[in-house]
Design a protein around this motif. Sequence first.
Motif, PDB file in Angstrom:
ATOM      1  N   ARG A 181      57.233  76.632  45.511  1.00 53.92           N
ATOM      2  CA  ARG A 181      57.162  77.388  44.030  1.00 53.92           C
ATOM      3  C   ARG A 181      57.756  78.372  44.139  1.00 53.92           C
ATOM      4  O   ARG A 181      58.452  78.872  44.417  1.00 53.92           O
ATOM      5  N   PRO A 182      57.815  78.970  43.111  1.00 55.25           N
ATOM      6  CA  PRO A 182      59.016  80.231  42.451  1.00 55.25           C
ATOM      7  C   PRO A 182      58.744  81.243  43.224  1.00 55.25           C
ATOM      8  O   PRO A 182      57.491  81.940  43.625  1.00 55.25           O
ATOM      9  N   PRO A 183      59.253  82.548  43.367  1.00 56.61           N
ATOM     10  CA  PRO A 183      59.011  83.593  43.975  1.00 56.61           C
ATOM     11  C   PRO A 183      58.614  84.897  43.279  1.00 56.61           C
ATOM     12  O   PRO A 183      58.403  84.520  41.907  1.00 56.61           O
ATOM     13  N   SER A 184      57.891  85.119  43.608  1.00 55.75           N
ATOM     14  CA  SER A 184      57.459  86.038  42.309  1.00 55.75           C
ATOM     15  C   SER A 184      57.805  87.659  42.611  1.00 55.75           C
ATOM     16  O   SER A 184      58.421  88.641  41.451  1.00 55.75           O
ATOM     17  N   SER A 185      59.046  88.266  43.028  1.00 53.06           N
ATOM     18  CA  SER A 185      59.757  88.846  43.869  1.00 53.06           C
ATOM     19  C   SER A 185      60.905  88.671  42.915  1.00 53.06           C
ATOM     20  O   SER A 185      61.347  87.735  42.586  1.00 53.06           O
ATOM     21  N   GLN A 186      62.274  89.748  42.758  1.00 49.06           N
ATOM     22  CA  GLN A 186      62.967  89.685  42.689  1.00 49.06           C
ATOM     23  C   GLN A 186      64.102  88.508  42.878  1.00 49.06           C
ATOM     24  O   GLN A 186      64.445  88.782  44.508  1.00 49.06           O
ATOM     25  N   LEU A 187      64.526  87.365  43.107  1.00 53.62           N
ATOM     26  CA  LEU A 187      65.373  86.717  43.123  1.00 53.62           C
ATOM     27  C   LEU A 187      67.366  87.398  43.372  1.00 53.62           C
ATOM     28  O   LEU A 187      67.715  87.421  42.405  1.00 53.62           O
ATOM     29  N   GLY A 188      67.632  87.741  44.217  1.00 56.77           N
ATOM     30  CA  GLY A 188      68.856  87.842  44.489  1.00 56.77           C
ATOM     31  C   GLY A 188      68.544  89.606  45.036  1.00 56.77           C
ATOM     32  O   GLY A 188      68.001  90.009  45.354  1.00 56.77           O
ATOM     33  N   ALA A 218      63.021  78.259  34.444  1.00 63.10           N
ATOM     34  CA  ALA A 218      63.223  77.429  34.923  1.00 63.10           C
ATOM     35  C   ALA A 218      61.426  78.088  35.944  1.00 63.10           C
ATOM     36  O   ALA A 218      60.655  76.666  36.000  1.00 63.10           O
ATOM     37  N   PHE A 219      61.468  78.367  36.464  1.00 62.06           N
ATOM     38  CA  PHE A 219      60.251  79.393  37.139  1.00 62.06           C
ATOM     39  C   PHE A 219      58.804  78.786  36.584  1.00 62.06           C
ATOM     40  O   PHE A 219      58.428  78.835  37.404  1.00 62.06           O
ATOM     41  N   THR A 220      58.984  79.665  34.916  1.00 59.57           N
ATOM     42  CA  THR A 220      58.057  79.268  34.799  1.00 59.57           C
ATOM     43  C   THR A 220      57.236  77.876  34.596  1.00 59.57           C
ATOM     44  O   THR A 220      56.775  77.363  34.718  1.00 59.57           O
ATOM     45  N   SER A 221      58.704  77.158  34.297  1.00 59.77           N
ATOM     46  CA  SER A 221      58.365  75.783  34.093  1.00 59.77           C
ATOM     47  C   SER A 221      57.433  74.783  35.488  1.00 59.77           C
ATOM     48  O   SER A 221      56.924  73.978  35.355  1.00 59.77           O
ATOM     49  N   ARG A 222      58.126  75.909  36.139  1.00 56.11           N
ATOM     50  CA  ARG A 222      58.020  75.050  37.903  1.00 56.11           C
ATOM     51  C   ARG A 222      56.421  75.279  38.492  1.00 56.11           C
ATOM     52  O   ARG A 222      55.770  74.308  38.772  1.00 56.11           O
ATOM     53  N   ALA A 223      56.042  76.798  37.753  1.00 58.60           N
ATOM     54  CA  ALA A 223      54.859  77.635  37.889  1.00 58.60           C
ATOM     55  C   ALA A 223      53.771  75.914  37.440  1.00 58.60           C
ATOM     56  O   ALA A 223      52.987  75.878  37.949  1.00 58.60           O
ATOM     57  N   GLN A 224      54.308  75.960  36.475  1.00 62.12           N
ATOM     58  CA  GLN A 224      53.211  74.984  35.201  1.00 62.12           C
ATOM     59  C   GLN A 224      52.984  73.946  36.161  1.00 62.12           C
ATOM     60  O   GLN A 224      52.304  73.273  35.453  1.00 62.12           O
ATOM     61  N   LYS A 225      54.252  73.017  36.145  1.00 64.09           N
ATOM     62  CA  LYS A 225      54.857  71.645  37.188  1.00 64.09           C
ATOM     63  C   LYS A 225      53.571  71.765  38.091  1.00 64.09           C
ATOM     64  O   LYS A 225      53.092  70.590  38.609  1.00 64.09           O
ATOM     65  N   ILE A 226      53.519  72.714  38.518  1.00 61.19           N
ATOM     66  CA  ILE A 226      52.709  72.124  40.425  1.00 61.19           C
ATOM     67  C   ILE A 226      51.490  72.977  40.722  1.00 61.19           C
ATOM     68  O   ILE A 226      50.352  73.114  41.251  1.00 61.19           O
ATOM     69  N   ASP A 261      63.610  88.620  32.264  1.00 65.12           N
ATOM     70  CA  ASP A 261      64.892  88.615  32.096  1.00 65.12           C
ATOM     71  C   ASP A 261      65.838  87.381  32.820  1.00 65.12           C
ATOM     72  O   ASP A 261      67.186  87.771  32.719  1.00 65.12           O
ATOM     73  N   HIS A 262      65.269  87.511  33.981  1.00 67.93           N
ATOM     74  CA  HIS A 262      66.522  86.770  34.956  1.00 67.93           C
ATOM     75  C   HIS A 262      66.578  84.792  34.387  1.00 67.93           C
ATOM     76  O   HIS A 262      65.272  84.518  33.745  1.00 67.93           O
ATOM     77  N   LYS A 263      67.839  84.958  34.506  1.00 65.15           N
ATOM     78  CA  LYS A 263      68.551  83.970  34.249  1.00 65.15           C
ATOM     79  C   LYS A 263      67.494  83.143  34.378  1.00 65.15           C
ATOM     80  O   LYS A 263      67.255  81.803  33.900  1.00 65.15           O
ATOM     81  N   LEU A 264      66.679  82.324  35.198  1.00 67.07           N
ATOM     82  CA  LEU A 264      65.797  81.748  36.252  1.00 67.07           C
ATOM     83  C   LEU A 264      64.588  81.735  35.587  1.00 67.07           C
ATOM     84  O   LEU A 264      63.482  80.874  36.414  1.00 67.07           O
ATOM     85  N   HIS A 265      64.552  82.379  34.161  1.00 68.35           N
ATOM     86  CA  HIS A 265      62.836  83.046  34.005  1.00 68.35           C
ATOM     87  C   HIS A 265      61.931  81.722  33.630  1.00 68.35           C
ATOM     88  O   HIS A 265      61.246  80.716  34.042  1.00 68.35           O
TER      89      HIS A 265
END
Length: 516
Positions: A388-395, A82-90, A76-80
């Motif tokens: 890489r994106p974090p696995s825990s909550q950002l904020g 973006a994070f998923t796309s970054r994870a795939q990219k790397i 539900d996070h607004k950057l979900h």
Amino acid sequence: MTSDIFIGGGGEDYATKQYLNIGYANRHGLVAGATGTGKTVTLQILAEGFSAQGVPVFLSDVKGDLSGLAKSGSADHKLHEAFTSRAQKIGFDDYAYAAFPVVFWDLYGKQGHPVRTTVSEMGPLLLAQLLGLSEAQEGILNIAFRVADEDGLPLLDLKDLQALLVWIGENASDLALRYGNVSPASVGAIQRRLLVLENQGAADLFGEPALELTDLMRTDTDGRGMINILAADQLMGAPKLYATFLLWLLSELFEELPEVGDPDKPKLVFFFDEAHLLFDDAPKALVDKVEQVARLIRSKGVGVYFITQNPADVPDDILGQLGNRVQHALRAFTAKDRKELRMAAETYRENPRFSTEEAIREVGVGEAVTSFLQKKGVPGMVERTLIRPPSSQLGPIALPERAMLMANSSMAGKYDTRLDRESAFEMLRARAEKAAAEAAKAEAEAEAAETPTLREFNNARRYAGKGLEQPAPRARRSKPEETFGGAVAQVVIKELKGTTGRRIVRGILGGLFKGR
């Protein structure tokens, strides 16, 4: 079995995975970059990586954002996306949301479990730095610690030190014969600085029960390292207190932990955020001690990672010991900025594919220039890396969630209630009261022992006939023993002359800052 910590993807297409070798994680590190370039997220993913490998972490939450480590990220996070796309990219194929074991700490005891140390454990060098004392004032503070050591007066909280300074001020002339000149004006200046420190909330830091280091070096039932988060958003209002506390804690670790050589993984990783506060206006003697600790503490299995905006904030002798580096973007608007950018680039092992200086200036948010130690401790080639994106909550998490975690923590109740056992303040007061009582008793006995003839003679001397001029009443002889300082002076000086003294175990800092 341990594995390395995945940091992000490097190379032209970000497909080359960049890892922090956990076997060299105790060789220290640096996370640097301008505000808003992604340092907090990098700190978060490093904490996650160490915890997952069973390595406890200590970090300070300067902005109040890192409490999210205790809660799983969410789709539900607004950057979900973006994070998923970054994870795939790397190539982060096993990317998943997860929460991590967290313990909250707070010097003020509001947003975490209280953290305390004693005045004796802090020691005169760090306390003088915290108070901003002059050389002469620092000398008097050292006299106070020496008197406390030799006379068995535990210095636990600020009122202990304040009471001892009162006694020193009232007995300056006697102490000067042994320790050199003791200026009452300097004693007063120290007292005023202590009052300012109290107003900043430092009274909450000093006292008992004192923090046990083993409580920072635990794992949970799944073998994951506990992430100890110090609430520092309010503490940053007193930057000297913040920096001195972290340096004290680092020094405690240095003194207490045994030598382990080069372990398979660190016993603890210590993140020092806003590191420039440690070195701003610090005397050379203190910087030298920090360098010494940084150089030697890795053999105790502790990795120290400095978080700051610019590598130039860290002295060169210390910067040279930081083998693992994540450099986010630096802006170069002035000649001074460009010089510092060039110097930062020169500390990396060059990559022939690009200019390190240009890369540091051009990387975007969430990107960095990285270099990690490889086999035999050789610095890796610098690489542009998408973190890489974090696995825990950002904020941050909500306050009720934080309160629930604190209530269910294994540390709940251990440090919450302050202890006030007998120490210098109570001992000096008791001695003063005893000395005053003994003096009053001795005077009464002396008056009772007067012979009748002497009593009659004294009475006759006091008689004045009618019309005769009344003599001025005899001033009552003052008894210094009846005052707090005077009574303590009679007792304590007598004991100082007749005892070899018993040293207080001043704790870790007392040992660290002795002359080597």
